[in-house]
Design a protein around this motif. Structure first.
Motif, PDB file in Angstrom:
ATOM      1  N   ALA A   1       0.916  -1.244  -0.036  1.00  0.00           N
ATOM      2  CA  ALA A   1      -0.004   0.051  -0.020  1.00  0.00           C
ATOM      3  C   ALA A   1       0.663   1.222  -0.024  1.00  0.00           C
ATOM      4  N   LEU A   2       0.581   2.226  -1.028  1.00  0.00           N
ATOM      5  CA  LEU A   2       1.267   3.243  -1.078  1.00  0.00           C
ATOM      6  C   LEU A   2       0.437   4.368  -0.635  1.00  0.00           C
ATOM      7  N   VAL A   3       0.578   5.070   0.285  1.00  0.00           N
ATOM      8  CA  VAL A   3      -0.273   6.273   0.931  1.00  0.00           C
ATOM      9  C   VAL A   3       0.676   7.609   0.947  1.00  0.00           C
ATOM     10  N   ASP A   4      -0.489   8.605   0.591  1.00  0.00           N
ATOM     11  CA  ASP A   4       0.166   9.600   0.648  1.00  0.00           C
ATOM     12  C   ASP A   4       0.870  10.532   1.827  1.00  0.00           C
ATOM     13  N   LEU A   5       0.201  10.759   2.707  1.00  0.00           N
ATOM     14  CA  LEU A   5       0.704  11.955   3.967  1.00  0.00           C
ATOM     15  C   LEU A   5       0.670  10.698   5.245  1.00  0.00           C
ATOM     16  N   PRO A   6       1.897  10.510   5.808  1.00  0.00           N
ATOM     17  CA  PRO A   6       2.019   9.841   7.020  1.00  0.00           C
ATOM     18  C   PRO A   6       1.080  10.431   8.098  1.00  0.00           C
ATOM     19  N   GLY A   7       0.236   9.509   8.628  1.00  0.00           N
ATOM     20  CA  GLY A   7      -0.438  10.196   9.660  1.00  0.00           C
ATOM     21  C   GLY A   7      -1.928  10.674   9.059  1.00  0.00           C
TER      22      GLY A   7
END
Length: 137
Positions: free
Chosen positions: A63-69
């Motif tokens: 899974a590649l997500v944009d913003l940490p948190g």
């Protein structure tokens, strides 16, 4: 084949996949998941779980997500805590990261691919002006 999900705020995931397909033609087992107004983190959790189910016959899912948190990262983290052997999560998705992951996903284990995603994402960030002026990147 390792599945790739791109989970972002808005439709960034869809546009990133469209752009990556200019460099990599095999986008089989890749799913963009958009977090749009009116949805909650629970909706993302359901979508990520469905993606894991869809890609179960493979070698896991990155899974590649944009913003940490951010909401996509929190949702992916929730699913990761349930299915740690089937899922890796990397934040800060950018086009260099996505293209490299798509090109190399069959030559690495899932944990290796996650580490490579971080490195290629970082390597894709360059102060071009400084390089052109003769300084370091």
């Amino acid at each position: 084949m390792k599945g790739i999900i791109i989970v972002t705020h808005g439709k960034l995931s869809e546009f990133m996949l469209e752009s990556a397909s200019m460099f990599v033609t095999n986008t089989e087992a890749v799913l963009p998941i958009s977090f749009v107004p009116g949805q909650g983190v629970e909706d993302l959790i359901v979508s990520i779980r469905e993606a894991l189910t869809r890609f179960t016959s493979g070698d896991g899912v990155l899974a590649l997500v944009d913003l940490p948190g951010g909401s996509p990262a929190r949702a992916a983290g929730t699913v990761l805590s349930e299915s740690s052997e089937l899922l890796e999560v990397v934040s800060g998705v950018n086009l260099p990261m996505l293209v490299e992951v798509l090109m190399l996903r069959e030559s690495m284990s899932l944990p290796e691919l996650a580490e490579y995603a971080v490195a290629s994402g970082n390597d894709g960030i360059v102060n071009v002006g400084k390089v052109l002026r003769g300084g370091d990147s």
